[in-house]
Design a protein around this motif. Structure first.
Motif, PDB file in Angstrom:
ATOM      1  N   PHE A  83     -82.410  36.211   3.100  1.00 56.42           N
ATOM      2  CA  PHE A  83     -81.616  37.216   2.383  1.00 56.42           C
ATOM      3  C   PHE A  83     -81.819  37.166   0.871  1.00 56.42           C
ATOM      4  CE2 PHE A  83     -78.315  34.768   0.204  1.00 56.42           C
ATOM      5  CZ  PHE A  83     -78.433  33.526   0.807  1.00 56.42           C
ATOM      6  N   LYS A  84     -82.405  36.087   0.370  1.00 54.08           N
ATOM      7  CA  LYS A  84     -82.535  35.934  -1.080  1.00 54.08           C
ATOM      8  C   LYS A  84     -83.343  37.078  -1.694  1.00 54.08           C
ATOM      9  CE  LYS A  84     -80.634  31.768  -1.049  1.00 54.08           C
ATOM     10  NZ  LYS A  84     -79.396  31.383  -1.729  1.00 54.08           N
ATOM     11  N   SER A 125     -83.027  25.078  -6.335  1.00 53.89           N
ATOM     12  CA  SER A 125     -82.992  25.654  -4.998  1.00 53.89           C
ATOM     13  C   SER A 125     -83.002  24.611  -3.902  1.00 53.89           C
ATOM     14  CB  SER A 125     -84.190  26.586  -4.817  1.00 53.89           C
ATOM     15  OG  SER A 125     -84.156  27.206  -3.549  1.00 53.89           O
ATOM     16  N   THR A 126     -82.303  24.934  -2.809  1.00 55.85           N
ATOM     17  CA  THR A 126     -82.456  24.167  -1.573  1.00 55.85           C
ATOM     18  C   THR A 126     -83.655  24.710  -0.786  1.00 55.85           C
ATOM     19  OG1 THR A 126     -80.898  25.624  -0.448  1.00 55.85           O
ATOM     20  CG2 THR A 126     -79.990  23.614  -1.429  1.00 55.85           C
ATOM     21  N   ASN A 171     -84.859  28.398  -0.190  1.00 59.93           N
ATOM     22  CA  ASN A 171     -85.087  29.832  -0.033  1.00 59.93           C
ATOM     23  C   ASN A 171     -85.107  30.597  -1.350  1.00 59.93           C
ATOM     24  OD1 ASN A 171     -85.565  30.177   2.730  1.00 59.93           O
ATOM     25  ND2 ASN A 171     -83.378  29.933   3.193  1.00 59.93           N
ATOM     26  N   THR A 172     -84.236  30.213  -2.259  1.00 57.39           N
ATOM     27  CA  THR A 172     -84.242  30.878  -3.567  1.00 57.39           C
ATOM     28  C   THR A 172     -85.591  30.657  -4.245  1.00 57.39           C
ATOM     29  OG1 THR A 172     -81.862  30.644  -3.825  1.00 57.39           O
ATOM     30  CG2 THR A 172     -83.122  30.974  -5.838  1.00 57.39           C
ATOM     31  N   GLY A 184     -73.006  28.253   1.016  1.00 57.02           N
ATOM     32  CA  GLY A 184     -73.617  27.119   0.321  1.00 57.02           C
ATOM     33  C   GLY A 184     -73.177  27.134  -1.128  1.00 57.02           C
ATOM     34  N   ASN A 185     -73.962  27.836  -1.947  1.00 56.91           N
ATOM     35  CA  ASN A 185     -73.601  27.983  -3.357  1.00 56.91           C
ATOM     36  C   ASN A 185     -72.582  29.119  -3.536  1.00 56.91           C
ATOM     37  OD1 ASN A 185     -74.034  26.714  -5.818  1.00 56.91           O
ATOM     38  ND2 ASN A 185     -75.572  28.200  -6.481  1.00 56.91           N
ATOM     39  N   ALA A 186     -72.319  29.830  -2.445  1.00 55.51           N
ATOM     40  CA  ALA A 186     -71.257  30.843  -2.345  1.00 55.51           C
ATOM     41  C   ALA A 186     -71.546  32.164  -3.056  1.00 55.51           C
ATOM     42  CB  ALA A 186     -69.908  30.269  -2.799  1.00 55.51           C
ATOM     43  N   GLY A 187     -72.803  32.387  -3.421  1.00 58.94           N
ATOM     44  CA  GLY A 187     -73.172  33.662  -4.015  1.00 58.94           C
ATOM     45  C   GLY A 187     -73.147  34.792  -2.997  1.00 58.94           C
ATOM     46  N   ASN A 188     -73.585  34.503  -1.784  1.00 58.30           N
ATOM     47  CA  ASN A 188     -73.726  35.591  -0.814  1.00 58.30           C
ATOM     48  C   ASN A 188     -72.375  36.122  -0.326  1.00 58.30           C
ATOM     49  OD1 ASN A 188     -75.778  37.200   0.227  1.00 58.30           O
ATOM     50  ND2 ASN A 188     -75.736  36.169   2.226  1.00 58.30           N
ATOM     51  N   ALA A 216     -80.399  24.055   3.707  1.00 58.08           N
ATOM     52  CA  ALA A 216     -80.183  25.218   2.833  1.00 58.08           C
ATOM     53  C   ALA A 216     -78.785  25.223   2.231  1.00 58.08           C
ATOM     54  CB  ALA A 216     -80.422  26.516   3.598  1.00 58.08           C
ATOM     55  N   ILE A 217     -77.814  24.692   2.960  1.00 64.07           N
ATOM     56  CA  ILE A 217     -76.423  24.716   2.469  1.00 64.07           C
ATOM     57  C   ILE A 217     -75.925  23.300   2.154  1.00 64.07           C
ATOM     58  CG2 ILE A 217     -75.766  26.940   3.425  1.00 64.07           C
ATOM     59  CD1 ILE A 217     -74.525  25.489   5.835  1.00 64.07           C
ATOM     60  N   ILE A 247     -74.929  21.583  -0.376  1.00 64.49           N
ATOM     61  CA  ILE A 247     -74.476  21.843  -1.746  1.00 64.49           C
ATOM     62  C   ILE A 247     -73.047  21.315  -1.891  1.00 64.49           C
ATOM     63  CG2 ILE A 247     -73.873  23.699  -3.375  1.00 64.49           C
ATOM     64  CD1 ILE A 247     -76.247  25.300  -2.182  1.00 64.49           C
ATOM     65  N   GLU A 277     -83.027  29.575  10.891  1.00 65.65           N
ATOM     66  CA  GLU A 277     -82.984  28.195  10.399  1.00 65.65           C
ATOM     67  C   GLU A 277     -81.568  27.652  10.606  1.00 65.65           C
ATOM     68  OE1 GLU A 277     -82.687  27.420   6.097  1.00 65.65           O
ATOM     69  OE2 GLU A 277     -83.584  29.398   5.859  1.00 65.65           O
ATOM     70  N   THR A 335     -79.005  34.296   7.955  1.00 66.63           N
ATOM     71  CA  THR A 335     -79.537  34.386   6.595  1.00 66.63           C
ATOM     72  C   THR A 335     -81.022  34.060   6.425  1.00 66.63           C
ATOM     73  OG1 THR A 335     -78.570  32.192   6.370  1.00 66.63           O
ATOM     74  CG2 THR A 335     -77.339  34.037   5.412  1.00 66.63           C
TER      75      THR A 335
HETATM   76  C1  AN7 Z   1     -80.669  30.356   4.849  1.00 65.50           C
HETATM   77  O1  AN7 Z   1     -82.097  28.601  -1.688  1.00 65.50           O
HETATM   78  O2  AN7 Z   1     -78.764  27.972  -2.206  1.00 65.50           O
HETATM   79  O3  AN7 Z   1     -73.703  30.626  -0.226  1.00 65.50           O
HETATM   80  O4  AN7 Z   1     -81.171  27.452  -3.260  1.00 65.50           O
HETATM   81  O5  AN7 Z   1     -80.934  29.514   2.177  1.00 65.50           O
HETATM   82  O6  AN7 Z   1     -75.187  32.309  -1.293  1.00 65.50           O
HETATM   83  O7  AN7 Z   1     -75.721  29.891  -1.480  1.00 65.50           O
HETATM   84  C2  AN7 Z   1     -79.761  28.838  -0.253  1.00 65.50           C
HETATM   85  C3  AN7 Z   1     -78.624  29.186   0.406  1.00 65.50           C
HETATM   86  C4  AN7 Z   1     -77.243  30.435   3.576  1.00 65.50           C
HETATM   87  C5  AN7 Z   1     -76.093  29.968   1.479  1.00 65.50           C
HETATM   88  N1  AN7 Z   1     -78.311  30.519   4.366  1.00 65.50           N
HETATM   89  O8  AN7 Z   1     -75.954  31.086   0.660  1.00 65.50           O
HETATM   90  C6  AN7 Z   1     -81.101  28.109  -2.219  1.00 65.50           C
HETATM   91  C7  AN7 Z   1     -79.779  28.302  -1.590  1.00 65.50           C
HETATM   92  C8  AN7 Z   1     -79.530  30.217   3.912  1.00 65.50           C
HETATM   93  C9  AN7 Z   1     -79.699  29.789   2.586  1.00 65.50           C
HETATM   94  C10 AN7 Z   1     -77.336  30.018   2.274  1.00 65.50           C
HETATM   95  C11 AN7 Z   1     -78.572  29.672   1.763  1.00 65.50           C
HETATM   96  P1  AN7 Z   1     -75.092  30.982  -0.660  1.00 65.50           P
END
Ligand code: AN7
Length: 366
Positions: free
Chosen positions: A69-70, A93-94, A96-97, A196-200, A249-250, A252, A296, A333
């Protein structure tokens, strides 16, 4: 022809004629109905009904150009960076970003720099950042350490931050909510996603609210977010110093959009809960073997969360007219091919046999 999400949702996005659109035709991902999950949730709510009371749909964001989704956020962030005459972008980044930033930066002719936690990024993602030509640095630390570094560097040097602290990332990612509403021809009642980082979750909630304001939908979904149990700062109400989970990925411990995630949860009447690695991997296998959808591990947190809520009778609490025809969307995602090591680690390796028809027939039961 589909020309990417900025072209499609231009009226809702901060772009002008002067914005050079950097796109890989991201967005327009499938919303796939799940009969299995619809049956499971319906059985909780209406155990005796003949038809399913609830429809569960999977928004397959792994089918974006770089596999997550990034790309929705990155088409916006990189287009605006180019408009602002930036020559370099940076992110922590973990995985995907960094994959997405590197691909869009390559397309735009910008330099990309990515900081990732050493040894904690899935193979597919690391190979993407490298092959797209990013400067990749592994930090002896975790994502949160890397994010602190890139925040400081981008504040002091002429390099644009493309983590979701960049508001254009959120603007792009909110189009995921628009698409779900367009595909369902209404807003879902419940929307589940990993956090994860809670942007989405911040972005989707913004998208739903804007669509309602413009009368494209007449209700708002409840936002249901899921962190991994070993990386659940929002659920626990405190920073997690050493986050741990198979869902790298999450992984964090101090999400940048913490407050916005809580606002999405509270304004929508939803929740943010956590799921164990075991629950995540069960959902991961179920999606692959039962639905034909390879995601994933982090993405499987949505479905793990759904199954946990069903177990806790969460949906039963709703009035019959809400739940009677409810639509539930789980956002998936990222693609499973990002992290092939995980699949191979939990599934039995294929047998090795002689190149002989009898030996093959014996194994396959004919
Ligand atoms: C597959 O790539 O933070 O809550 O640095 O790769 O918006 O962070 C990835 C996050 C969910 C969480 N699913 O989204 C990164 C990174 C997948 C992700 C999340 C990530 P956010």
């Amino acid at each position: 022809m589909w020309q990417g999400l900025i072209n499609k949702y231009r009226d809702f996005l901060p772009v002008t004629e002067a914005t050079p659109i950097v796109t890989l035709n991201e967005g327009n991902t499938p919303l796939v109905y799940s009969e299995n999950l619809s049956r499971i949730v319906s059985a909780e709510v209406y155990p005796h009904a003949k038809n399913f009371a609830v429809g569960v749909y999977l928004k397959y964001e792994g089918l974006n150009p770089t596999g997550s989704f990034k790309d929705r956020g990155m088409t916006m962030a990189i287009s605006k960076a180019k408009e602002d005459k930036s020559t370099a972008v940076i992110c922590a980044s973990t995985g995907n970003t960094s994959a997405s930033a590197s691909a869009y930066a390559a397309r735009a002719g910008l330099k990309s720099i990515v900081l990732v936690p050493e040894g904690a990024v899935a193979l597919g993602k690391l190979s993407q950042a490298l092959i797209h030509g990013a400067v990749v640095l592994q930090i002896r630390g975790n994502f949160d350490d890397a994010l602190n570094l890139v925040k400081e560097i981008s504040a002091k040097y002429p390099v644009t931050l493309v983590n979701s602290l960049n508001p254009f990332r959120i603007e792009g990612q909110k189009t995921g909510a628009f698409e779900i509403c367009d595909q369902l021809e209404e807003a879902p009642h419940f929307q589940l996603m990993p956090v994860g980082n809670a942007g989405n979750i911040t972005a989707y909630w913004k998208g739903y609210k804007e669509y309602k304001e413009k009368n494209k939908i007449n209700k708002l979904p409840r936002m249901l977010g899921f962190q991994a149990q070993g990386a659940a700062p929002i659920v626990r109400g405190e920073i997690v110093k050493n986050p741990k989970t198979v869902a790298t990925a999450i992984r964090i411990g101090n999400p940048a959009s913490w407050k916005n995630a809580e606002a999405a949860r509270d304004e929508s009447g939803g929740l943010i809960d956590m799921v164990s690695d075991e629950e995540i991997l069960n959902a991961y296998k179920m999606l692959a073997a039962g639905e034909g959808i390879f995601v994933e591990p982090a993405s499987a947190a949505s479905v793990a969360g759904l199954l946990k809520l069903v177990k806790n009778d969460y949906f039963k609490r709703d009035s019959q007219d809400v739940i009677g025809n409810a639509k539930i969307v789980c956002v998936l995602t990222g693609h499973g091919l990002k992290d092939p090591d995980r699949a191979l680690a939990i599934i039995k390796k294929p047998k090795i046999i002689k190149p002989d028809i009898k030996a093959v027939l014996k194994e396959i039961g004919y």
